[in-house]
Design a protein around this motif. Structure first.
Motif, mmCIF file in Angstrom:
data_model
loop_
_atom_site.group_PDB
_atom_site.id
_atom_site.type_symbol
_atom_site.label_atom_id
_atom_site.label_comp_id
_atom_site.label_asym_id
_atom_site.label_seq_id
_atom_site.Cartn_x
_atom_site.Cartn_y
_atom_site.Cartn_z
ATOM 1 N N ALA A 51 65.959 17.597 50.630
ATOM 2 C CA ALA A 51 66.254 16.808 51.830
ATOM 3 C C ALA A 51 64.982 16.163 52.383
ATOM 4 C CB ALA A 51 66.914 17.689 52.885
ATOM 5 N N GLN A 52 63.877 16.921 52.386
ATOM 6 C CA GLN A 52 62.608 16.366 52.874
ATOM 7 C C GLN A 52 62.125 15.228 51.975
ATOM 8 O OE1 GLN A 52 60.059 19.777 52.996
ATOM 9 N NE2 GLN A 52 60.751 20.425 55.017
ATOM 10 N N VAL A 53 62.231 15.423 50.663
ATOM 11 C CA VAL A 53 61.795 14.391 49.726
ATOM 12 C C VAL A 53 62.673 13.155 49.874
ATOM 13 C CG1 VAL A 53 61.634 13.807 47.270
ATOM 14 C CG2 VAL A 53 60.684 15.949 48.101
ATOM 15 N N ASP A 54 63.974 13.348 50.069
ATOM 16 C CA ASP A 54 64.866 12.195 50.256
ATOM 17 C C ASP A 54 64.485 11.406 51.508
ATOM 18 O OD1 ASP A 54 66.254 12.694 47.936
ATOM 19 O OD2 ASP A 54 67.944 13.691 48.932
ATOM 20 N N GLN A 55 64.093 12.109 52.575
ATOM 21 C CA GLN A 55 63.642 11.424 53.788
ATOM 22 C C GLN A 55 62.350 10.648 53.509
ATOM 23 O OE1 GLN A 55 63.250 14.541 56.685
ATOM 24 N NE2 GLN A 55 65.399 14.447 57.304
ATOM 25 N N GLN A 56 61.447 11.275 52.762
ATOM 26 C CA GLN A 56 60.188 10.610 52.425
ATOM 27 C C GLN A 56 60.442 9.390 51.530
ATOM 28 O OE1 GLN A 56 57.911 13.788 50.684
ATOM 29 N NE2 GLN A 56 57.219 14.565 52.670
ATOM 30 N N ILE A 57 61.412 9.514 50.627
ATOM 31 C CA ILE A 57 61.761 8.388 49.752
ATOM 32 C C ILE A 57 62.302 7.231 50.592
ATOM 33 C CG2 ILE A 57 63.437 7.612 48.022
ATOM 34 C CD1 ILE A 57 63.006 10.309 46.593
ATOM 35 N N ALA A 58 63.157 7.552 51.554
ATOM 36 C CA ALA A 58 63.710 6.496 52.415
ATOM 37 C C ALA A 58 62.592 5.808 53.200
ATOM 38 C CB ALA A 58 64.756 7.078 53.355
ATOM 39 N N ALA A 59 61.673 6.601 53.742
ATOM 40 C CA ALA A 59 60.554 6.018 54.501
ATOM 41 C C ALA A 59 59.656 5.188 53.584
ATOM 42 C CB ALA A 59 59.753 7.130 55.176
ATOM 43 N N ALA A 60 59.375 5.700 52.387
ATOM 44 C CA ALA A 60 58.512 4.972 51.444
ATOM 45 C C ALA A 60 59.184 3.680 50.991
ATOM 46 C CB ALA A 60 58.185 5.856 50.246
ATOM 47 N N THR A 61 60.495 3.708 50.829
ATOM 48 C CA THR A 61 61.234 2.500 50.443
ATOM 49 C C THR A 61 61.129 1.453 51.548
ATOM 50 O OG1 THR A 61 62.757 3.811 49.106
ATOM 51 C CG2 THR A 61 63.497 1.619 49.750
ATOM 52 N N ASP A 62 61.269 1.889 52.792
ATOM 53 C CA ASP A 62 61.133 0.958 53.914
ATOM 54 C C ASP A 62 59.723 0.369 53.977
ATOM 55 O OD1 ASP A 62 63.760 1.448 54.571
ATOM 56 O OD2 ASP A 62 63.294 2.841 56.208
ATOM 57 N N GLU A 63 58.714 1.227 53.776
ATOM 58 C CA GLU A 63 57.324 0.749 53.801
ATOM 59 C C GLU A 63 57.081 -0.253 52.678
ATOM 60 O OE1 GLU A 63 54.481 3.933 53.688
ATOM 61 O OE2 GLU A 63 55.409 4.951 55.396
ATOM 62 N N MET A 64 57.637 0.042 51.507
ATOM 63 C CA MET A 64 57.453 -0.852 50.379
ATOM 64 C C MET A 64 58.137 -2.198 50.641
ATOM 65 S SD MET A 64 58.235 -0.257 46.349
ATOM 66 C CE MET A 64 59.947 -0.723 46.466
ATOM 67 N N ALA A 65 59.319 -2.163 51.229
ATOM 68 C CA ALA A 65 60.029 -3.408 51.551
ATOM 69 C C ALA A 65 59.224 -4.229 52.564
ATOM 70 C CB ALA A 65 61.422 -3.106 52.083
ATOM 71 N N ALA A 66 58.654 -3.562 53.558
ATOM 72 C CA ALA A 66 57.841 -4.264 54.556
ATOM 73 C C ALA A 66 56.586 -4.863 53.907
ATOM 74 C CB ALA A 66 57.454 -3.314 55.688
ATOM 75 N N ALA A 67 55.962 -4.101 53.022
ATOM 76 C CA ALA A 67 54.766 -4.597 52.336
ATOM 77 C C ALA A 67 55.118 -5.793 51.449
ATOM 78 C CB ALA A 67 54.137 -3.484 51.498
ATOM 79 N N PHE A 68 56.277 -5.747 50.814
ATOM 80 C CA PHE A 68 56.720 -6.857 49.969
ATOM 81 C C PHE A 68 56.947 -8.106 50.812
ATOM 82 C CE2 PHE A 68 60.054 -9.303 47.810
ATOM 83 C CZ PHE A 68 59.422 -9.530 46.602
ATOM 84 N N GLN A 69 57.585 -7.944 51.970
ATOM 85 C CA GLN A 69 57.818 -9.090 52.851
ATOM 86 C C GLN A 69 56.500 -9.672 53.339
ATOM 87 O OE1 GLN A 69 60.411 -7.514 55.867
ATOM 88 N NE2 GLN A 69 62.261 -8.010 54.708
ATOM 89 N N GLU A 70 55.550 -8.810 53.663
ATOM 90 C CA GLU A 70 54.232 -9.263 54.109
ATOM 91 C C GLU A 70 53.545 -10.060 52.995
ATOM 92 O OE1 GLU A 70 51.147 -9.148 57.127
ATOM 93 O OE2 GLU A 70 53.240 -8.570 57.192
ATOM 94 N N LEU A 71 53.600 -9.535 51.781
ATOM 95 C CA LEU A 71 53.006 -10.221 50.637
ATOM 96 C C LEU A 71 53.660 -11.582 50.436
ATOM 97 C CD1 LEU A 71 51.283 -10.402 48.049
ATOM 98 C CD2 LEU A 71 53.112 -9.149 46.883
#
Length: 145
Positions: free
Chosen positions: A79-99
């Motif tokens: 459950a903790q890893v799934d939460q971290q995956i969701a947060a990392a996915t959001d961060e990656m999407a934001a970084a992609f949009q910034e790029l």
């Protein structure tokens, strides 16, 4: 090298780092799920052994308690890893949009630069054509006189 190129390179590197971190989290989640599956298989084997042997049935209760605790810890970790995956996915999407924003800005800058060069070339060609026209006109006037 334009400052946008440097910024784009930096953002690409950051995006790659976020992708690597996400991949590591996904691998961790996969390993935890595999461990949970192995535990379930082990519990089934122990249940069979306990039902087949009278002596093993006495020790099964302690094993079952330990297995339930391991199962709980693994589920909590998943459950903790799934939460971290969701947060990392959001961060990656934001970084992609910034790029993408910087890449689009660089493309627009290059387009404007090419347009400026094209206008200068057109002006030079127009000037050359005008000079040629005036020479021919002057030569025609001198020949007609």
């Amino acid at each position: 090298m334009s400052s946008l190129k440097s910024v784009i390179r930096l953002h690409k590197w950051q995006l790659d780092e976020k992708r690597r971190a996400l991949a590591e989290l996904q691998n961790l989640g996969d390993r935890l799920r595999a461990e949970a599956q192995r535990l379930e298989e082990e519990v089934v084997q122990e249940q069979r052994a306990a039902s087949a042997s009278f002596e093993a049935s006495f020790t099964y209760a302690n094993y079952a308690k330990a297995a339930m605790e391991r199962r709980r810890r693994i589920a909590q970790s998943i459950a903790q890893v799934d939460q971290q995956i969701a947060a990392a996915t959001d961060e990656m999407a934001a970084a992609f949009q910034e790029l993408k924003r910087f890449e689009l800005a660089e493309e627009e800058r290059l387009r404007r630069e090419k347009e400026k060069i094209r206008r200068k070339e057109d002006a030079m060609l127009d000037e050359t054509a005008l000079v040629g026209f005036r020479r021919r006109q002057k030569a025609a006037e001198e020949a007609g006189s």
